[in-house]
Design an enzyme around this catalytic site. Structure first.
Site, PDB file in Angstrom:
ATOM      1  N   CYS A 407       0.840  -1.202   0.000  1.00 56.67           N
ATOM      2  CA  CYS A 407       0.000   0.000   0.000  1.00 56.67           C
ATOM      3  C   CYS A 407       0.881   1.261   0.000  1.00 56.67           C
ATOM      4  O   CYS A 407       1.494   1.561  -1.008  1.00 56.67           O
ATOM      5  CB  CYS A 407      -0.982  -0.058   1.173  1.00 56.67           C
ATOM      6  SG  CYS A 407      -2.313   1.116   1.017  1.00 56.67           S
ATOM      7  N   HIS A 536      -3.578  -5.036   0.349  1.00 58.77           N
ATOM      8  CA  HIS A 536      -3.024  -5.474   1.639  1.00 58.77           C
ATOM      9  C   HIS A 536      -3.110  -6.993   1.675  1.00 58.77           C
ATOM     10  O   HIS A 536      -4.041  -7.546   2.284  1.00 58.77           O
ATOM     11  CB  HIS A 536      -3.858  -4.911   2.795  1.00 58.77           C
ATOM     12  CG  HIS A 536      -3.618  -3.470   3.058  1.00 58.77           C
ATOM     13  ND1 HIS A 536      -2.631  -3.015   3.886  1.00 58.77           N
ATOM     14  CD2 HIS A 536      -4.236  -2.369   2.573  1.00 58.77           C
ATOM     15  CE1 HIS A 536      -2.650  -1.700   3.928  1.00 58.77           C
ATOM     16  NE2 HIS A 536      -3.622  -1.275   3.132  1.00 58.77           N
ATOM     17  N   GLU A 538      -1.711  -9.059   3.390  1.00 52.75           N
ATOM     18  CA  GLU A 538      -1.586  -9.642   4.738  1.00 52.75           C
ATOM     19  C   GLU A 538      -2.941 -10.019   5.337  1.00 52.75           C
ATOM     20  O   GLU A 538      -3.007 -10.852   6.234  1.00 52.75           O
ATOM     21  CB  GLU A 538      -0.839  -8.688   5.683  1.00 52.75           C
ATOM     22  CG  GLU A 538      -1.555  -7.400   6.054  1.00 52.75           C
ATOM     23  CD  GLU A 538      -1.297  -6.258   5.079  1.00 52.75           C
ATOM     24  OE1 GLU A 538      -0.894  -6.535   3.929  1.00 52.75           O
ATOM     25  OE2 GLU A 538      -1.507  -5.089   5.464  1.00 52.75           O
TER      26      GLU A 538
END
Ligand SMILES: *[C@@H]1O[C@H](CO)[C@@H](O)[C@H](O)[C@H]1NC(C)=O
Ligand SMILES: *[C@@H]1O[C@H](CO)[C@@H](O)[C@H](O)[C@H]1NC(C)=O
Ligand SMILES: *[C@@H]1O[C@H](CO)[C@@H](O)[C@H](O)[C@H]1NC(C)=O
Length: 612
Positions: A407, A536, A538
């Site tokens: 990001c 993102h 994650e």
């Protein structure tokens, strides 16, 4: 009939109720059952999106764009499920819902009260959300874990406790079990049971009986037999209903710790799970999950080789604000069979100004960056510390140190490149400098369907790998897929006006959005691993299925041939964590009907949330 397991807490909060709840869910999943989870937060807030990361920890983003806190992330990761914003219930949401109905006249002018109207609304909500399919089977879950935030006895949680009291009768005794998590303090080696006795009394007074008492010990010593007997005696439960959860070397061991104390057998009897028809596929799925989980936790104990990475961020004082990033790194390190050494550097410490003000701090920070096997720049907002991040990125790029930018980290990598490779010395993001001569990153809002007029681009979005990227490492880490789905949360993006120049100078944007307008994945070809993503990734990592960009990053940071080994392994084993993948076929995407299909796909994701 869905089985409900409510997990409540006593004495104090913050002792790992969420981990115990998700571990219980995982254990049931290992028997082959389909499990979902609901988190109840007894606060008035309706939306977590505006919470400050330094105060509340990470804002976790769901497929449907819901911004929730990190507990739902815990459930998604442990249970390998996809949840929606409705899996998080708050007092604010329930009141809003009841007040809206009252305004519509749904209560026919009767007096609207906490009991029964609020408590009924809570029960209806739980029943409705517990039936939403959350995994690849697309079927209704068999078990729903309901984690009740706060502690029993608080004013805040009272309506929820009362709702649960009624709920046990609504669904029936054999479909409702309660796990009460309590603290057993260890005073100089003596395990104290008084707080547990008191909280169990309070619970009974409110009409709820604990089926299991999970005694949390904040020390590495297990629950003693004598303590267990005492709790059993004074809390009026059988000994098998008392389990101990002491501190273990990692949270991944908690499920096995609970299993070794027989909670699966107990719940099996208590909830009459034998009444559920287990198909051979279900049993097989459960067994294979159990084997893989056990292998993961035993291997973890035997890791001697290390991999060191440094996280250059701006909220490094509160590590919880990077919870999912840490998890993604951990999961990747397990896969690479390395012990993760994660170091933290506050990005502003790398800036020349710190060198003047506090040279020792500055040198320490740089020593850490220079010594790391890989450099990670995660997401964030605001200008503070961004110049320091770009210095770290420049180092990674020039010294060929593996780098992952997520990001903001991706946007800064583009800005750094524009400044130093393209020679646009005034390149900046318009987030930091509205009058930058070369705004390579600009404000590009999306009118989102979920947030009318919202300015954030939120939730699951596809990224299409561009033609000729078959050999790109990032694409092979996703097992060669043409389209990948990751969660987004951003307002700023790479300025399309600069893309051609950036690409000509050697920066490759290998993944773009469905219209080819937004740059979403960048990779530098002649570098061991230099990757940036607008998404993102994650938020979609799993212990047994690490997020591909993070896996690539950690593998590259190990050095040697680990990255190539992992790419080869991914090609045969990677499975996207979302069933959504099947919604839009790759062929359809290429045939130009993609807009319609994507909208359809997105709507299906949204309909998971089925606003009441
Ligand atoms: C649920 O939403 C509320 C308000 O948006 C937020 O404060 C809370 O942290 C959220 N909880 C979870 C588990 O996401
Ligand atoms: C996790 O879920 C995904 C999709 O729902 C599925 O393809 C995958 O096999 C699951 N992984 C495990 C380890 O169960
Ligand atoms: C970019 O903007 C930030 C914030 O205003 C500023 O501190 C920095 O000097 C700018 N960089 C360049 C190269 O203009």
């Amino acid at each position: 009939m869905t089985k409900y397991i409510v997990v409540s807490g006593g004495v104090v909060s913050g002792i790992g109720k969420g981990v115990i709840a998700s571990s219980t869910g995982l254990l049931l999943k290992m028997t082959g059952l389909k499990v979902t989870a609901i988190k109840i937060d007894p606060y008035m807030n309706v939306d977590a999106g505006t919470m400050r990361p330094t105060e509340h920890g990470e804002v976790y983003v769901l497929n449907d764009g819901g911004e929730v806190d990190l507990d739902l992330g815990n459930y998604e990761r442990y249970l390998n499920v996809t949840l929606s914003r409705d899996n998080n219930i708050t007092t604010g949401k329930i009141y809003q819902h009841v007040i809206e109905r009252e305004r519509r006249g749904d209560y026919l002018g009767r007096t609207v009260q906490i009991v029964p109207h609020i408590t009924t609304a809570i029960q209806d909500w739980i029943e409705r959300v517990s039936k939403i399919p959350v995994d690849e089977t697309g079927e209704e879950p068999d078990v729903c874990i309901v984690e009740l935030g706060g502690t029993v006895g608080d004013i805040e949680s009272a309506p929820f406790v009362e709702a649960m009291r009624q709920f046990q009768f609504r669904v029936g005794h054999e479909n409702f079990a309660l796990i009460h998590v309590s603290l057993v303090p260890d005073m100089h080696g003596e395990q104290k049971t008084k707080p547990t006795q008191t909280t169990v009394h309070a619970l009974r007074g409110l009409g709820l009986l604990p089926d299991l008492i999970a005694c949390r010990l904040i020390v590495p010593q297990p629950l003693e037999k004598a303590t267990k007997e005492k709790i059993s005696m004074f809390c009026h439960v059988a000994e098998e209903q008392v389990v101990g959860v002491h501190d273990v070397s990692s949270v991944y061991h908690v499920p096995l710790l609970l299993q070794s104390q027989g909670i699966v057998n107990y719940l099996h009897k208590r909830l009459n799970l034998a009444s559920i028809v287990f198909t051979p596929e279900m049993t097989q799925r459960g067994l294979s999950l159990e084997d893989r989980w056990k292998a993961l936790t035993t291997n973890q104990e035997r890791l001697y080789d290390r991999v060191s990475v440094v996280l250059v961020g701006k909220y490094t004082n509160l590590k919880d604000s990077y919870m999912s990033v840490i998890k993604a790194l951990e999961h990747s390190a397990f896969r690479c069979q390395r012990r993760l050494i994660l170091q933290w550097v506050e990005s502003s410490d790398l800036e020349p100004q710190t060198q003047e003000e506090d040279p020792a701090k500055y040198h320490d920070a740089w020593r850490t960056v220079v010594g790391a096997g890989g450099i990670l720049v995660p997401g964030g907002f605001g200008a503070r510390g961004t110049e320091g991040m770009m210095l770290a990125i420049k180092w990674a790029r020039e010294q060929k140190v593996p780098f992952l930018g997520v990001c903001l980290g991706f946007q800064l990598a583009v800005t750094e490149w524009a400044r130093h490779v393209l020679g646009l010395s005034g390149a900046n993001s318009s987030e930091f400098d509205a009058n930058a001569p070369d705004p390579v990153v600009i404000f590009m809002p999306e009118i989102s369907r979920t947030h009318m007029g919202g300015t954030m681009r939120l939730g699951l979005r596809p990224t299409i790998f561009q033609a000729g990227t078959e050999r790109a490492r990032m694409r092979r880490l996703y097992a060669g897929a043409g389209t990948v789905w990751e969660r987004h949360r951003h307002r700023y993006e790479v300025n399309p006006a600069y893309v051609e120049r950036l690409q000509k100078s050697g920066m490759e944007f290998i993944g773009k959005d469905e219209k080819g307008e937004r740059m979403q994945i960048m990779e530098l070809p002649d570098h061991p691993y230099f990757v940036g993503l607008q998404a993102h990734p994650e938020f979609c990592t799993r212990p047994l299925n690490p997020s591909p960009p993070f896996l690539g990053f950690v593998a590259a940071s190990c050095g040697g041939g680990v990255l190539e080994e992992q790419i080869a392994a991914q090609l045969s084993s990677f499975k996207p964590p979302h069933p959504v993948e099947s919604m839009v076929s790759e062929r359809a995407l290429q045939e130009g009907t993609k807009d319609e299909l994507l909208t359809a796909g997105r709507e299906r994701v949204l309909s998971f949330s089925g606003e009441p």
